[in-house]
Design a protein around this motif. Structure first.
Motif, mmCIF file in Angstrom:
data_model
loop_
_atom_site.group_PDB
_atom_site.id
_atom_site.type_symbol
_atom_site.label_atom_id
_atom_site.label_comp_id
_atom_site.label_asym_id
_atom_site.label_seq_id
_atom_site.Cartn_x
_atom_site.Cartn_y
_atom_site.Cartn_z
ATOM 1 N N UNK A 195 1.012 -1.255 -0.149
ATOM 2 C CA UNK A 195 0.392 -0.101 -0.024
ATOM 3 C C UNK A 195 1.185 1.029 -0.093
ATOM 4 N N UNK A 196 0.041 2.165 -0.541
ATOM 5 C CA UNK A 196 0.860 3.268 -0.765
ATOM 6 C C UNK A 196 0.111 4.594 0.665
ATOM 7 N N UNK A 197 1.082 5.343 1.013
ATOM 8 C CA UNK A 197 0.558 5.648 2.641
ATOM 9 C C UNK A 197 1.650 7.273 2.839
ATOM 10 N N UNK A 198 1.128 8.499 3.283
ATOM 11 C CA UNK A 198 1.327 9.410 3.654
ATOM 12 C C UNK A 198 0.608 9.444 4.790
ATOM 13 N N UNK A 199 1.052 10.756 5.235
ATOM 14 C CA UNK A 199 0.588 10.566 6.874
ATOM 15 C C UNK A 199 1.721 12.443 7.119
ATOM 16 N N UNK A 200 0.359 12.681 7.702
ATOM 17 C CA UNK A 200 1.431 14.036 8.229
ATOM 18 C C UNK A 200 1.505 13.646 9.880
ATOM 19 N N UNK A 201 2.965 14.186 10.411
ATOM 20 C CA UNK A 201 2.844 13.805 12.082
ATOM 21 C C UNK A 201 3.711 15.606 11.903
ATOM 22 N N UNK A 202 3.368 15.364 13.642
ATOM 23 C CA UNK A 202 4.299 16.476 14.596
ATOM 24 C C UNK A 202 5.719 15.338 15.105
ATOM 25 N N UNK A 203 5.555 14.842 14.928
ATOM 26 C CA UNK A 203 6.482 12.644 16.097
ATOM 27 C C UNK A 203 6.815 12.383 14.661
ATOM 28 N N UNK A 204 8.051 12.886 14.486
ATOM 29 C CA UNK A 204 8.732 11.895 13.156
ATOM 30 C C UNK A 204 9.534 11.340 13.401
ATOM 31 N N UNK A 205 9.960 11.093 14.448
ATOM 32 C CA UNK A 205 10.154 9.706 14.937
ATOM 33 C C UNK A 205 10.256 8.439 15.214
ATOM 34 N N UNK A 206 8.947 8.414 15.260
ATOM 35 C CA UNK A 206 7.572 7.340 15.703
ATOM 36 C C UNK A 206 7.523 6.287 14.059
ATOM 37 N N UNK A 207 7.730 7.041 13.279
ATOM 38 C CA UNK A 207 7.344 6.045 12.065
ATOM 39 C C UNK A 207 8.836 6.177 11.081
ATOM 40 N N UNK A 208 10.440 7.011 11.898
ATOM 41 C CA UNK A 208 11.287 6.670 11.083
ATOM 42 C C UNK A 208 11.671 5.736 10.153
ATOM 43 N N UNK A 209 11.089 4.373 10.908
ATOM 44 C CA UNK A 209 11.507 2.948 10.288
ATOM 45 C C UNK A 209 11.215 2.949 9.034
ATOM 46 N N UNK A 210 9.839 3.423 8.730
ATOM 47 C CA UNK A 210 8.656 2.971 7.750
ATOM 48 C C UNK A 210 8.642 4.169 6.188
ATOM 49 N N UNK A 211 9.131 5.321 6.502
ATOM 50 C CA UNK A 211 9.544 6.080 5.965
ATOM 51 C C UNK A 211 10.034 5.997 4.416
ATOM 52 N N UNK A 212 9.686 6.201 3.758
ATOM 53 C CA UNK A 212 10.978 6.236 2.924
ATOM 54 C C UNK A 212 11.285 7.497 2.056
ATOM 55 N N UNK A 213 10.463 8.733 2.728
ATOM 56 C CA UNK A 213 10.594 9.856 2.060
ATOM 57 C C UNK A 213 10.268 10.715 2.874
ATOM 58 N N UNK A 214 11.049 12.369 3.732
ATOM 59 C CA UNK A 214 9.769 13.035 4.642
ATOM 60 C C UNK A 214 10.076 13.891 3.289
ATOM 61 N N UNK A 215 8.723 14.636 3.715
ATOM 62 C CA UNK A 215 8.146 16.192 3.022
ATOM 63 C C UNK A 215 8.019 17.249 3.703
ATOM 64 N N UNK A 216 8.511 17.940 3.865
ATOM 65 C CA UNK A 216 8.432 19.780 3.653
ATOM 66 C C UNK A 216 8.072 19.900 3.573
ATOM 67 N N UNK A 217 6.837 20.461 4.211
ATOM 68 C CA UNK A 217 5.904 21.752 2.912
ATOM 69 C C UNK A 217 6.158 22.940 4.188
ATOM 70 N N UNK A 218 6.224 23.974 3.609
ATOM 71 C CA UNK A 218 6.693 25.623 2.826
ATOM 72 C C UNK A 218 6.074 26.557 2.693
ATOM 73 N N UNK A 219 5.639 27.498 2.960
ATOM 74 C CA UNK A 219 5.334 28.308 2.350
ATOM 75 C C UNK A 219 4.634 27.677 1.138
ATOM 76 N N UNK A 220 4.274 27.184 1.016
ATOM 77 C CA UNK A 220 2.828 26.332 0.202
ATOM 78 C C UNK A 220 3.550 25.529 -0.891
ATOM 79 N N UNK A 221 5.061 25.452 -1.100
ATOM 80 C CA UNK A 221 5.614 24.052 -1.413
ATOM 81 C C UNK A 221 6.644 23.388 -0.761
ATOM 82 N N UNK A 222 6.416 22.423 -1.151
ATOM 83 C CA UNK A 222 6.738 20.871 -0.766
ATOM 84 C C UNK A 222 8.424 21.508 -1.009
ATOM 85 N N UNK A 223 9.354 21.707 -0.293
ATOM 86 C CA UNK A 223 10.900 22.696 0.185
ATOM 87 C C UNK A 223 11.808 21.438 -0.045
ATOM 88 N N UNK A 224 11.510 20.143 0.368
ATOM 89 C CA UNK A 224 12.116 18.895 0.476
ATOM 90 C C UNK A 224 11.491 17.151 0.525
#
Ligand SMILES: Nc1ncnc2c1ncn2[C@@H]1O[C@H](COP(=O)(O)OP(=O)(O)OP(=O)(O)O)[C@@H](O)[C@H]1O
Ligand SMILES: [Mg+2]
Length: 224
Positions: A195-224
């Motif tokens: 399955x494909x998963x997108x999740x928003x969180x403020x607790x990044x450590x929790x899902x670190x092992x699951x995550x393929x990519x960290x997206x940062x949303x800032x000023x209306x864009x994905x900056x990384x």
């Protein structure tokens, strides 16, 4: 081709104000888990509502498996049903999602809407009640549950649809340790199942092992 493609999305709630999403582009590959980070008010929920066809961009394109998702397209019942069967959405605030009289009916709602046979509806509902430790709450009114219990019901309702794509808006907020572990185990299984998963969180450590990519949303864009 990426499964989800957002191209130069501009979205504003109010034409007099600067847009919340400004020229946002994003590709999501099938089977990946993406973690969306960003400050309060940066537009994470807005982006997720757009992905789920609850909002539509003023300009830019949103494609799912190469097919453009538009307001007009989703006005068509068949297309809308297929779309919502593929994409499950956990709202940041579970109160917005829960409206049935009993927990059981809340979880069974999606499968009933999809027109499955009774035995299949029952099987999925029981499985998902078990998965989120809700069996004993099955006859309770969701309205009277605690915040964490409501979140578990909302998650079970999403899981019961068995969607290919899961969009989860702050799935861990307000959950106790045991429930967090339960949700993490569930996400790990779902990822293994492709399955494909997108999740928003403020607790990044929790899902670190699951995550393929960290997206940062800032000023209306994905900056990384
Ligand atoms: N229905 C609405 N009408 C007008 N403006 C809105 C609406 N919903 C959100 N906004 C505004 O859009 C911006 C982005 O809000 P959004 O809820 O998407 O942020 P968020 O990143 O999810 O924040 P949080 O981390 O607090 O959940 C904010 O400035 C907010 O005030
Ligand atoms: Mg939000």
């Amino acid at each position: 081709m990426a499964m989800i493609e957002l191209e130069n999305i501009i979205f504003s709630y109010n034409p007099e104000e600067p847009p919340v999403l400004k020229d946002l582009s994003l590709d999501v590959e099938k089977g990946t888990c993406q973690m969306l980070l960003g400050d309060n008010g940066c537009g994470k929920t807005t982006l997720f509502r757009l992905l789920n066809g609850l909002l539509f961009a003023q300009s830019g394109a949103y494609r799912l498996d190469g097919q453009e998702i538009t307001r007009r397209g989703l006005d068509d019942n068949r297309q809308s049903k297929r779309f919502h069967q593929r994409m499950g959405y956990l709202f940041q605030n579970p109160d917005v999602m829960l409206f049935n009289a009993r927990v059981y009916d809340e979880v069974a709602f999606g499968p009933r809407q999809m027109g499955f046979a009774d035995a299949e509806i029952e099987r999925r509902t029981e499985d998902c009640l078990g998965l989120f430790d809700l069996t004993e709450l099955r006859d309770k009114a969701p309205y009277h549950l605690s915040t964490g219990q409501k979140k578990r019901v909302a998650l079970a309702a999403v899981a019961a649809l068995n969607p290919e794509i899961l969009v989860l808006d702050e799935p861990f907020a307000g959950l106790d340790g045991t429930t967090v572990d339960r949700v993490l185990a569930f996400l790990t299984e779902w990822k293994k199942a492709g399955k494909t998963i997108l999740l928003s969180t403020h607790e990044r450590e929790m899902t670190a092992s699951l995550t393929d990519r960290v997206l940062v949303l800032s000023e209306g864009r994905i900056t990384s």
